[in-house]
Design a protein around this motif. Structure first.
Motif, PDB file in Angstrom:
ATOM      1  N   MET A 216       0.306  40.648  16.981  1.00  0.00           N
ATOM      2  CA  MET A 216      -0.350  39.641  17.822  1.00  0.00           C
ATOM      3  C   MET A 216       0.076  39.768  19.281  1.00  0.00           C
TER       4      MET A 216
ATOM      5  N   GLU B 223      -0.712  31.329  16.242  1.00  0.00           N
ATOM      6  CA  GLU B 223      -1.010  32.174  15.089  1.00  0.00           C
ATOM      7  C   GLU B 223       0.264  32.598  14.351  1.00  0.00           C
TER       8      GLU B 223
ATOM      9  N   LYS C  75       1.566  29.688  12.394  1.00  0.00           N
ATOM     10  CA  LYS C  75       0.741  29.499  11.207  1.00  0.00           C
ATOM     11  C   LYS C  75       1.145  30.482  10.110  1.00  0.00           C
TER      12      LYS C  75
END
Length: 315
Positions: free
Chosen positions: A164, A177, A180
């Motif tokens: 990411m 993200e 999560k």
């Protein structure tokens, strides 16, 4: 002072002595007298006898005819309570306020003698550096498999986080993200821990140094008396870190047993250690400790799974 008084003086119960019997008294009559002897009434008259010896004397037969016995997985460990000493003697021997942390005393430990756990010398956590003094293990614990599977799962989160960071998304979106992915990994880690019997966890109490002896005495006595969890430990005095607080951990057998975790939290609140309007206590499963999941970890995983504010409410 006669022998019975001297025994009581040192905290050792006087032996039960039956009057001298002549040959006229048969073995059967003696057995009947023993069977009719009421241990609880006898101890009620000797309340001053300290807890450890009283617990050992109050053993009761099980349904299978065997006698219950007390347990100490830390038997022979110099920095832990021993069944051969009273709790008061243990507290006097190792007061946390003045006992220095060392290689031979990394913590001060007490186990609940009513709950059987794997002896420390046989536990898998003895091979996990820095985690040798976490909660005593249960028989079926498969810590090596958990560490292998848990590390692999965290590796997946770390790989995702690295991926990411190379994306065109904003730092805020990347952090969202990654967090999560960490939350999703949490469920997998806890499920794995349950399946492999790495179920122990602890309530963490950060106690002011000036009151650590009193707080620890309260926790230690309640643990030995089967009022809290399976074990407890306190940090000794550090010779390098002048902390203003000491950590006391109160261990429970199963982090997924919310009823028991709640019960222990309620006891801590009753003892005045979990204030309704103060800083909450946090509960951390040992499986997180074994994997190195602490505050502000790289995987975005919250280091605790319960706290007293949510579990007990603020009122």
């Amino acid at each position: 002072m006669d022998s019975g008084d001297e025994s009581d003086f040192y905290g050792i119960p006087s032996p039960v002595i039956f009057p001298y019997s002549s040959g006229e008294e048969t073995a059967k009559e003696l057995e009947e007298r023993v069977d009719s002897f009421n241990i609880q009434d006898w101890w009620e008259q000797r309340k001053h006898v300290q807890l450890a010896l009283r617990l050992q004397a109050m053993r009761q037969p099980q349904n299978n005819g065997n006698k219950a016995h007390l347990h100490n997985p830390y038997e022979g460990c110099a920095y832990a309570w021993q069944l051969t000493e009273t709790v008061d003697a243990f507290l006097e021997r190792l007061p946390p306020a003045t006992t220095d942390e060392s290689e031979s005393c990394p913590c001060i430990f007490i186990c609940n003698p009513w709950i059987e756990r794997t002896p420390k010398v046989q536990a898998h956590n003895q091979h996990v550096r820095g985690s040798e003094n976490e909660g005593p293990e249960e028989d079926k614990t498969d810590l090596p498999r958990f560490l292998a599977g848990g590390s692999e799962r965290l590796g997946m989160v770390a790989a995702f986080a690295d991926f990411m960071k190379t994306s065109s998304k904003s730092k805020t979106a990347v952090a969202r993200e990654v967090n999560k992915a960490g939350r999703e990994a949490t469920g997998d880690l806890l499920d794995l821990a349950l399946n492999l019997h790495v179920r122990c966890g602890k309530w963490m109490i950060f106690c002011p140094v000036h009151s650590v002896d009193e707080t620890w005495a309260l926790v230690a006595k309640a643990t030995a008396n089967n009022e809290l969890g399976i074990a407890a430990k306190v940090a000794p005095r550090s010779t390098v870190d002048q902390r203003t607080e000491r950590l006391i951990c109160v261990y429970t057998a199963d982090f997924s047993d919310k009823e028991d975790v709640h019960r222990v939290a309620g006891k801590l609140k009753q003892f005045g250690l979990a204030q309704p309007h103060g800083r909450p206590l946090y509960y951390k499963p040992d499986c997180y400790t074994y994997l190195g999941i602490g505050s502000n970890n790289a995987w975005g995983i919250k280091a605790s799974i319960y706290n007293t504010s949510e579990m007990l409410g603020k009122s």
